[in-house]
Design an enzyme around this catalytic site. Structure first.
Site, PDB file in Angstrom:
ATOM      1  N   GLY A  17      41.664  45.604  -1.930  1.00  0.00           N
ATOM      2  CA  GLY A  17      40.956  44.412  -1.460  1.00  0.00           C
ATOM      3  C   GLY A  17      39.752  44.116  -2.338  1.00  0.00           C
ATOM      4  O   GLY A  17      39.569  44.717  -3.406  1.00  0.00           O
ATOM      5  N   ASP A  54      48.659  54.471   4.662  1.00  0.00           N
ATOM      6  CA  ASP A  54      48.526  53.508   5.765  1.00  0.00           C
ATOM      7  C   ASP A  54      47.680  54.180   6.845  1.00  0.00           C
ATOM      8  O   ASP A  54      48.156  55.039   7.579  1.00  0.00           O
ATOM      9  CB  ASP A  54      49.923  53.147   6.290  1.00  0.00           C
ATOM     10  N   ILE A  55      46.416  53.784   6.918  1.00  0.00           N
ATOM     11  CA  ILE A  55      45.503  54.486   7.833  1.00  0.00           C
ATOM     12  C   ILE A  55      45.801  54.190   9.296  1.00  0.00           C
ATOM     13  O   ILE A  55      45.246  54.834  10.182  1.00  0.00           O
ATOM     14  CB  ILE A  55      44.013  54.214   7.493  1.00  0.00           C
ATOM     15  N   ALA A  78      40.883  46.548   6.104  1.00  0.00           N
ATOM     16  CA  ALA A  78      40.532  45.713   7.263  1.00  0.00           C
ATOM     17  C   ALA A  78      41.570  44.626   7.469  1.00  0.00           C
ATOM     18  O   ALA A  78      42.337  44.289   6.561  1.00  0.00           O
ATOM     19  CB  ALA A  78      39.160  45.074   7.049  1.00  0.00           C
ATOM     20  N   TYR A  79      41.569  44.101   8.668  1.00  0.00           N
ATOM     21  CA  TYR A  79      42.277  42.863   8.991  1.00  0.00           C
ATOM     22  C   TYR A  79      41.183  41.808   9.074  1.00  0.00           C
ATOM     23  O   TYR A  79      40.322  41.860   9.952  1.00  0.00           O
ATOM     24  CB  TYR A  79      43.007  43.005  10.335  1.00  0.00           C
ATOM     25  N   THR A 104      30.891  43.997  10.028  1.00  0.00           N
ATOM     26  CA  THR A 104      30.658  42.561   9.813  1.00  0.00           C
ATOM     27  C   THR A 104      29.537  41.989  10.685  1.00  0.00           C
ATOM     28  O   THR A 104      29.235  42.510  11.767  1.00  0.00           O
ATOM     29  CB  THR A 104      31.972  41.803  10.127  1.00  0.00           C
ATOM     30  N   TYR A 109      38.412  38.839  16.184  1.00  0.00           N
ATOM     31  CA  TYR A 109      38.079  39.606  14.968  1.00  0.00           C
ATOM     32  C   TYR A 109      36.791  40.418  15.190  1.00  0.00           C
ATOM     33  O   TYR A 109      36.746  41.617  14.928  1.00  0.00           O
ATOM     34  CB  TYR A 109      37.912  38.642  13.782  1.00  0.00           C
ATOM     35  N   TRP A 111      29.846  37.285   4.560  1.00  0.00           N
ATOM     36  CA  TRP A 111      30.224  36.292   3.543  1.00  0.00           C
ATOM     37  C   TRP A 111      30.602  36.966   2.208  1.00  0.00           C
ATOM     38  O   TRP A 111      30.086  36.603   1.145  1.00  0.00           O
ATOM     39  CB  TRP A 111      29.087  35.300   3.307  1.00  0.00           C
ATOM     40  N   LYS A 160      36.301  44.518  15.225  1.00  0.00           N
ATOM     41  CA  LYS A 160      35.402  45.209  14.292  1.00  0.00           C
ATOM     42  C   LYS A 160      34.356  46.034  15.055  1.00  0.00           C
ATOM     43  O   LYS A 160      33.999  47.130  14.634  1.00  0.00           O
ATOM     44  CB  LYS A 160      34.712  44.214  13.351  1.00  0.00           C
TER      45      LYS A 160
HETATM   46  N1  LIG Z   1      35.787  39.165   3.584  1.00  0.00           N
HETATM   47  C1  LIG Z   1      34.645  38.883   4.209  1.00  0.00           C
HETATM   48  O1  LIG Z   1      34.121  37.744   4.143  1.00  0.00           O
HETATM   49  C2  LIG Z   1      33.934  39.945   5.012  1.00  0.00           C
HETATM   50  C3  LIG Z   1      32.759  39.598   5.690  1.00  0.00           C
HETATM   51  C4  LIG Z   1      32.101  40.579   6.419  1.00  0.00           C
HETATM   52  C5  LIG Z   1      32.615  41.862   6.448  1.00  0.00           C
HETATM   53  N2  LIG Z   1      33.757  42.177   5.790  1.00  0.00           N
HETATM   54  C6  LIG Z   1      34.258  43.544   5.852  1.00  0.00           C
HETATM   55  O2  LIG Z   1      34.131  44.118   4.564  1.00  0.00           O
HETATM   56  C7  LIG Z   1      35.178  45.073   4.369  1.00  0.00           C
HETATM   57  C8  LIG Z   1      35.883  44.803   3.057  1.00  0.00           C
HETATM   58  O3  LIG Z   1      36.459  43.496   3.140  1.00  0.00           O
HETATM   59  P1  LIG Z   1      37.352  42.887   1.979  1.00  0.00           P
HETATM   60  O4  LIG Z   1      37.080  41.414   1.962  1.00  0.00           O
HETATM   61  O5  LIG Z   1      37.203  43.696   0.736  1.00  0.00           O
HETATM   62  O6  LIG Z   1      38.795  43.114   2.598  1.00  0.00           O
HETATM   63  P2  LIG Z   1      40.188  42.700   1.960  1.00  0.00           P
HETATM   64  O7  LIG Z   1      39.992  42.075   0.631  1.00  0.00           O
HETATM   65  O8  LIG Z   1      40.964  41.994   3.014  1.00  0.00           O
HETATM   66  O9  LIG Z   1      40.857  44.130   1.699  1.00  0.00           O
HETATM   67  C9  LIG Z   1      41.329  44.936   2.718  1.00  0.00           C
HETATM   68  C10 LIG Z   1      42.403  45.819   2.131  1.00  0.00           C
HETATM   69  O10 LIG Z   1      42.871  46.696   3.159  1.00  0.00           O
HETATM   70  C11 LIG Z   1      44.281  46.745   3.080  1.00  0.00           C
HETATM   71  N3  LIG Z   1      44.856  47.227   4.341  1.00  0.00           N
HETATM   72  C12 LIG Z   1      45.240  46.494   5.420  1.00  0.00           C
HETATM   73  N4  LIG Z   1      45.779  47.300   6.346  1.00  0.00           N
HETATM   74  C13 LIG Z   1      45.726  48.552   5.855  1.00  0.00           C
HETATM   75  C14 LIG Z   1      46.151  49.825   6.342  1.00  0.00           C
HETATM   76  N5  LIG Z   1      46.729  49.941   7.546  1.00  0.00           N
HETATM   77  N6  LIG Z   1      45.960  50.921   5.580  1.00  0.00           N
HETATM   78  C15 LIG Z   1      45.379  50.806   4.350  1.00  0.00           C
HETATM   79  N7  LIG Z   1      44.967  49.632   3.822  1.00  0.00           N
HETATM   80  C16 LIG Z   1      45.141  48.526   4.569  1.00  0.00           C
HETATM   81  C17 LIG Z   1      44.649  45.307   2.775  1.00  0.00           C
HETATM   82  O11 LIG Z   1      45.982  45.190   2.366  1.00  0.00           O
HETATM   83  P3  LIG Z   1      46.733  43.776   2.663  1.00  0.00           P
HETATM   84  O12 LIG Z   1      46.021  42.762   1.843  1.00  0.00           O
HETATM   85  O13 LIG Z   1      48.120  44.065   2.212  1.00  0.00           O
HETATM   86  O14 LIG Z   1      46.621  43.530   4.125  1.00  0.00           O
HETATM   87  C18 LIG Z   1      43.645  45.014   1.665  1.00  0.00           C
HETATM   88  O15 LIG Z   1      44.079  45.482   0.412  1.00  0.00           O
HETATM   89  C19 LIG Z   1      36.069  44.981   5.611  1.00  0.00           C
HETATM   90  O16 LIG Z   1      35.714  45.984   6.519  1.00  0.00           O
HETATM   91  C20 LIG Z   1      35.731  43.639   6.196  1.00  0.00           C
HETATM   92  O17 LIG Z   1      35.967  43.565   7.579  1.00  0.00           O
HETATM   93  C21 LIG Z   1      34.422  41.236   5.058  1.00  0.00           C
END
Ligand SMILES: NC(=O)c1ccc[n+]([C@@H]2O[C@H](COP(=O)([O-])OP(=O)(O)OC[C@H]3O[C@@H](n4cnc5c(N)ncnc54)[C@H](OP(=O)(O)O)[C@@H]3O)[C@@H](O)[C@H]2O)c1
Length: 288
Positions: free
Chosen positions: A11, A38-39, A62-63, A103, A127, A151, A131
């Protein structure tokens, strides 16, 4: 040699941790995503962790589909909570340090001053609830640190910066909400902050302090301000027009205000955090 396991490494944040890991020598990094680990599979997670015995785990998995989570509630709970519990239970009672990312959506979005870590959580979306449940699951282990961010964007994956760039290349004008404010976070900055925390703890420069922390870039803006800056930095010829969030009609409610107070993480781990404008400039330069 300290073993650092990164989950969800394909991600945005995981990829930035891969990049920044090249600057940190003397550590054994294990990068995994769902294909390798797969966690959400309890026995798989426990076996992998028992076999590799990480000293640190950084969970980036994360989802993150805020709107879809309203209907795919079970899936969001599985990845954002049950999977976190699987990790916490596998390391419970051990010295392994667990950094789990959360988040601003754990808050209700109604404040007018930055949220510190003592602000009561009150998630308004499926969501956000998943979280928050994940944060509680991470805390089943004593050595857990939760970093809430907001963000998030980077050159990897899907995010607001890439959406605006794509739309601005195709259109003469764009409408973006101006009545929701927060702070963007360049995933590269967060990845570097995480590695600085880990390496300064390992080198005994600071003590590891379990608990909840907030991290975003410095500054405050609306989505409209953010979009305007993205278009300008990229040198695109597209007008950005302000609209109200009620005109945008998102499925899940978005917070009106989601600025995080970063004092605790800065003071505890001696971090300097860049302003969102300078980080956005660097990210857009990388993408050019
Ligand atoms: N994005 C935002 O704006 C945002 C904002 C605030 C907080 N956050 C938090 O910041 C963190 C990092 O976010 P990010 O944007 O880097 O997330 P991301 O780009 O969606 O990456 C998440 C990764 O986890 C993988 N994943 C999903 N299910 C899994 C499983 N069961 N086992 C192992 N890996 C799995 C996903 O694979 P798939 O793509 O195949 O599902 C993806 O590669 C997360 O905790 C998120 O909630 C994000």
């Amino acid at each position: 040699m300290a073993v650092i396991l990164i989950t969800g490494a394909n991600g945005q944040l995981g990829n930035e941790l891969r990049s920044v890991s090249g600057n940190f020598y003397g550590y054994d990094f294990i990068f995994t995503d769902i294909g390798e680990l797969d966690i959400s599979d309890n026995s798989l997670a426990a076996d992998f962790i028992n076999k590799n015995k990480p000293d640190w785990i950084v969970n980036c998995a994360a989802y993150n589909s805020v709107d879809k989570a309203e209907t795919e509630t079970d899936k969001a709970m599985l990845i954002n909570c049950t999977a976190v519990k699987n990790i916490a239970e596998a390391i419970k009672g051990s010295d392994c340090r667990f950094i789990h990312v959360s988040t601003d959506y754990v808050f209700n979005g109604n404040a007018s001053i930055p949220y510190d870590e003592n602000t009561l959580s009150d998630p308004q979306t499926a969501y956000g609830r998943s979280k928050l449940a994940g944060e509680k699951a991470a805390m089943l282990h004593n050595n857990s640190m939760i970093i809430r961010t907001s963000w998030l964007y980077s050159r990897h994956g899907a995010n607001f910066v890439k959406t605006i760039l794509a739309k601005a290349r195709k259109n003469d004008a764009l409408q973006v909400v101006f009545d929701q404010s927060g702070t963007p976070t360049w995933a590269a900055d967060l990845a570097e902050a995480i590695m600085n925390i880990i390496s300064s703890v390992i080198r005994n420069q600071v003590a590891f302090n379990a608990g909840t922390y907030h991290y975003s870039n410095e500054g405050v803006c609306s989505w409209y301000d953010f979009a305007t800056e993205i278009v300008e930095e990229a040198g695109l010829n597209c007008k950005v027009l302000p609209i109200l969030s009620k005109e945008f009609n998102a499925v899940a409610k978005r917070p009106n205000y989601s600025v995080l107070d970063k004092s605790k993480i800065k003071e505890t781990y001696n971090l300097e955090i860049p302003h969102w404008r300078s980080s956005l400039r660097k990210c857009i330069d990388q993408m050019k």
